[in-house]
Design a protein around this motif. Structure first.
Motif, short mmCIF file in Angstrom:
data_model
loop_
_atom_site.label_atom_id
_atom_site.label_comp_id
_atom_site.label_asym_id
_atom_site.label_seq_id
_atom_site.Cartn_x
_atom_site.Cartn_y
_atom_site.Cartn_z
N LEU A 1 0.85 -1.18 0.00
CA LEU A 1 0.00 0.00 0.00
C LEU A 1 0.89 1.23 0.00
CD1 LEU A 1 -2.39 -1.29 2.78
CD2 LEU A 1 -2.82 -1.30 0.31
N VAL A 2 0.49 2.23 -0.76
CA VAL A 2 1.28 3.46 -0.82
C VAL A 2 0.40 4.67 -0.53
CG1 VAL A 2 3.07 2.59 -2.36
CG2 VAL A 2 1.01 3.61 -3.34
N GLY A 3 0.99 5.64 0.15
CA GLY A 3 0.39 6.95 0.33
C GLY A 3 1.01 7.85 -0.73
N VAL A 4 0.15 8.46 -1.54
CA VAL A 4 0.62 9.24 -2.68
C VAL A 4 0.09 10.67 -2.57
CG1 VAL A 4 0.65 9.40 -5.20
CG2 VAL A 4 0.64 7.16 -4.10
N ARG A 5 0.99 11.62 -2.77
CA ARG A 5 0.62 13.03 -2.86
C ARG A 5 0.99 13.46 -4.28
NH1 ARG A 5 3.61 15.33 1.10
NH2 ARG A 5 1.98 15.17 2.65
N GLY A 6 -0.03 13.74 -5.10
CA GLY A 6 0.24 14.00 -6.51
C GLY A 6 0.75 12.73 -7.15
N ASP A 7 1.93 12.78 -7.72
CA ASP A 7 2.56 11.60 -8.31
C ASP A 7 3.68 11.05 -7.44
OD1 ASP A 7 0.95 11.73 -10.59
OD2 ASP A 7 2.36 13.06 -11.63
N GLU A 8 3.78 11.55 -6.22
CA GLU A 8 4.91 11.19 -5.36
C GLU A 8 4.49 10.24 -4.24
OE1 GLU A 8 8.62 13.44 -3.19
OE2 GLU A 8 6.82 14.59 -3.67
N VAL A 9 5.20 9.13 -4.12
CA VAL A 9 4.99 8.18 -3.02
C VAL A 9 5.64 8.77 -1.77
CG1 VAL A 9 5.50 5.89 -2.13
CG2 VAL A 9 4.87 6.18 -4.55
N VAL A 10 4.83 8.97 -0.73
CA VAL A 10 5.35 9.57 0.51
C VAL A 10 5.25 8.62 1.71
CG1 VAL A 10 4.94 11.94 -0.25
CG2 VAL A 10 3.13 10.72 0.98
N ALA A 11 4.57 7.47 1.53
CA ALA A 11 4.44 6.49 2.61
C ALA A 11 4.16 5.13 2.01
CB ALA A 11 3.30 6.88 3.56
N SER A 12 4.44 4.09 2.79
CA SER A 12 4.15 2.73 2.31
C SER A 12 3.94 1.78 3.48
CB SER A 12 5.31 2.19 1.46
OG SER A 12 6.40 1.82 2.29
N ALA A 13 3.32 0.66 3.17
CA ALA A 13 3.21 -0.47 4.09
C ALA A 13 2.98 -1.72 3.26
CB ALA A 13 2.07 -0.29 5.08
N MET A 14 3.81 -2.73 3.45
CA MET A 14 3.56 -4.03 2.83
C MET A 14 2.73 -4.83 3.82
SD MET A 14 6.20 -7.04 1.64
CE MET A 14 6.94 -6.09 0.34
N VAL A 15 1.66 -5.43 3.36
CA VAL A 15 0.78 -6.20 4.23
C VAL A 15 0.54 -7.58 3.65
CG1 VAL A 15 -0.41 -4.21 5.23
CG2 VAL A 15 -1.28 -5.23 3.14
#
Length: 147
Positions: A58-72
Motif C-alpha cells: 500500500l502506498v500513500g501518494v501526494r500528486g505523483d509522489e509516493v510519501v508512505a508505504s506499508a507491505m501487508v
C-alpha cells in the motif's frame, strides 16, 4: 481506502495499492528510511507481495509522489506489516499513523484478527510510535532461515 483523521494536515495524500509506476519510488523511500538490506531485493519483495492474493504493498501518494508505504499480508492465522515507511521530511505529520491504519484496514477487510510486525534490532526508536498506536511486545522471538 481511507485513513482515520491524522494529527496534522494530510491534504492531498491518498492511499492505494502500488502500481508499476510506483515501484522505483517505493524502493527509494525504503532506502531513505533505512529499511532495505543487502540480502533482500526490495523489487523482488514488492513483486512477490503483488503476485500473492494474500498480500500487497500500500502506498500513500501526494500528486505523483509516493510519501508512505506499508507491505501487508496474512498467512491464514496472522496478518503482518512490513516496510512501514514515511518519507523522512514528512515524519511527524500523521502519515505513519495513517499508513498503519490503512494497513490494519486492509487486513481487517480480509477477516484477519491478529496482527504482527517486526522491528529490527537497531531501530528501537520506532517502538514509542508503535506503542502509541496500541502495539505491545508479543513476547515472541522470531527465527528465520533462507530456503
Amino acid at each position: 481506502m481511507s485513513a482515520e483523521p491524522a494529527t496534522r494536515d494530510l491534504t492531498g495524500v491518498a492511499f492505494r495499492e502500488v502500481v508499476d509506476a510506483d515501484v522505483e519510488q517505493v524502493v527509494t523511500l525504503w532506502e531513505a528510511c533505512g529499511l532495505t538490506r543487502p540480502w533482500n531485493d526490495p523489487r523482488l519483495d514488492i513483486a512477490d507481495a503483488r503476485a500473492n492474493p494474500t498480500s500487497t504493498v500500500l502506498v500513500g501518494v501526494r500528486g505523483d509522489e509516493v510519501v508512505a508505504s506499508a507491505m501487508v499480508g496474512y498467512d491464514g492465522h496472522r496478518g503482518w506489516v512490513y516496510y512501514l515507511a514515511v518519507r523522512p521530511e514528512d515524519r511527524g505529520s500523521g502519515l505513519g499513523r495513517a499508513a498503519t491504519r490503512v494497513a490494519e484496514g486492509w487486513l481487517r477487510e480480509r477477516g484477519v484478527r491478529k496482527l504482527r510486525l517486526m522491528v529490527r534490532h537497531g531501530n528501537e526508536q520506532v517502538l514509542g510510535f508503535y506503542e502509541g498506536l496500541g502495539y505491545t511486545d508479543s513476547d515472541c522471538l522470531v527465527l528465520g532461515r533462507d530456503l
